[in-house]
Write an enzyme that holds these catalytic residues in place. Structure first.
Site, PDB file in Angstrom:
ATOM      1  N   LYS A  12      39.478  50.258  31.288  1.00  0.00           N
ATOM      2  CA  LYS A  12      39.471  51.782  32.232  1.00  0.00           C
ATOM      3  C   LYS A  12      39.425  53.238  31.555  1.00  0.00           C
ATOM      4  CE  LYS A  12      42.888  49.129  35.022  1.00  0.00           C
ATOM      5  NZ  LYS A  12      44.627  49.532  35.361  1.00  0.00           N
ATOM      6  N   TYR A  52      40.241  49.715  45.176  1.00  0.00           N
ATOM      7  CA  TYR A  52      41.922  48.633  45.029  1.00  0.00           C
ATOM      8  C   TYR A  52      42.320  48.870  46.649  1.00  0.00           C
ATOM      9  CZ  TYR A  52      42.943  49.488  39.882  1.00  0.00           C
ATOM     10  OH  TYR A  52      42.866  48.699  38.384  1.00  0.00           O
ATOM     11  N   PHE A  60      51.893  54.322  44.744  1.00  0.00           N
ATOM     12  CA  PHE A  60      50.661  54.940  43.866  1.00  0.00           C
ATOM     13  C   PHE A  60      49.299  55.146  43.657  1.00  0.00           C
ATOM     14  CE2 PHE A  60      51.905  49.873  43.589  1.00  0.00           C
ATOM     15  CZ  PHE A  60      50.591  49.246  43.143  1.00  0.00           C
ATOM     16  N   ARG A  88      44.164  36.536  32.745  1.00  0.00           N
ATOM     17  CA  ARG A  88      45.526  37.581  33.357  1.00  0.00           C
ATOM     18  C   ARG A  88      46.491  37.300  31.971  1.00  0.00           C
ATOM     19  NH1 ARG A  88      46.605  39.399  37.854  1.00  0.00           N
ATOM     20  NH2 ARG A  88      48.083  38.827  38.150  1.00  0.00           N
ATOM     21  N   THR A  94      51.152  43.676  33.999  1.00  0.00           N
ATOM     22  CA  THR A  94      51.010  44.815  34.139  1.00  0.00           C
ATOM     23  C   THR A  94      51.861  46.454  33.474  1.00  0.00           C
ATOM     24  OG1 THR A  94      50.354  43.676  36.405  1.00  0.00           O
ATOM     25  CG2 THR A  94      50.211  46.058  36.543  1.00  0.00           C
ATOM     26  N   ARG A 105      47.026  44.594  26.507  1.00  0.00           N
ATOM     27  CA  ARG A 105      47.760  45.372  27.224  1.00  0.00           C
ATOM     28  C   ARG A 105      49.437  45.835  26.019  1.00  0.00           C
ATOM     29  NH1 ARG A 105      47.970  43.319  33.842  1.00  0.00           N
ATOM     30  NH2 ARG A 105      45.885  45.085  34.595  1.00  0.00           N
ATOM     31  N   ASN A 115      46.933  51.152  31.810  1.00  0.00           N
ATOM     32  CA  ASN A 115      47.637  50.054  30.997  1.00  0.00           C
ATOM     33  C   ASN A 115      45.903  49.289  30.489  1.00  0.00           C
ATOM     34  OD1 ASN A 115      46.356  49.414  33.625  1.00  0.00           O
ATOM     35  ND2 ASN A 115      47.724  47.495  34.189  1.00  0.00           N
ATOM     36  N   HIS A 118      41.798  45.903  33.759  1.00  0.00           N
ATOM     37  CA  HIS A 118      41.998  45.498  34.997  1.00  0.00           C
ATOM     38  C   HIS A 118      41.903  44.158  35.148  1.00  0.00           C
ATOM     39  CE1 HIS A 118      41.681  44.618  39.906  1.00  0.00           C
ATOM     40  NE2 HIS A 118      40.573  44.525  39.100  1.00  0.00           N
ATOM     41  N   GLU A 129      35.619  41.443  43.441  1.00  0.00           N
ATOM     42  CA  GLU A 129      35.209  41.924  42.622  1.00  0.00           C
ATOM     43  C   GLU A 129      33.668  42.429  41.702  1.00  0.00           C
ATOM     44  OE1 GLU A 129      38.597  42.554  40.627  1.00  0.00           O
ATOM     45  OE2 GLU A 129      39.641  42.924  42.092  1.00  0.00           O
TER      46      GLU A 129
END
Ligand code: CMP
Length: 136
Positions: A12, A52, A60, A88, A94, A105, A115, A118, A129
């Site tokens: 990100k 998203y 958010f 993950r 998260t 993270r 964070n 993704h 995705e």
């Protein structure tokens, strides 16, 4: 039995801005992920809104879409046995505050919004995705 999967990862804007992309990619490689395809891009807010869309009703959502389109990102197709779950686990919770040692993270995340990474949350979403960013 082999269960090779592909999943989508995004580094990100907060991490790209801090030049952390090489270090984060190394964390993936050290865990045995193969980076099958990757590109550094900046997306429009409208594209972030489509990406998203599952979060459309969340409070958010607006900030999230503004944030993802605020600067360059690195999108990657990662491949490994059970890649969705393994990614993950490597990303961590998260909210970086809840992430455990050894996760991306925990090491680099600044906040629940910033964070750093993704990752797809299921094999089904991984396919969607990957197509979103890599189908031409
Ligand atoms: P990501 O895995 O990219 O998926 C959606 C993102 O929304 C998530 O990471 C967070 O960065 C962001 N987000 C912001 N607030 C929340 C929240 N309260 N719960 C979950 N995700 C949030």
């Amino acid at each position: 039995m082999s269960n090779s999967e592909q999943t989508l990862s995004i580094i990100k804007p907060d991490a790209v801005e801090r030049n952390l992309d090489s270090e984060i990619k190394l964390m993936f490689k050290n865990k045995g992920f193969k980076i099958v395809q990757e590109k550094k891009i900046q997306i429009e807010k409208s594209e972030a809104e489509r990406f998203y869309k599952v979060h459309e009703t969340k409070p958010f959502y607006k900030d999230l879409c503004e944030y993802l389109s605020s600067g360059p990102i690195v999108v990657m197709i990662l491949e490994k046995e059970n890649a969705v779950l393994a990614n993950r686990e490597l990303m961590g919770a998260t909210n970086p505050k809840d992430a455990i040692d050894g996760t991306i993270r925990k090491k680099y995340g600044l906040s629940i919004d910033k964070n750093s990474v993704h990752g797809s949350d299921s094999l089904e979403n991984a396919k969607l995705e990957i197509d979103f960013f890599f189908k031409d």
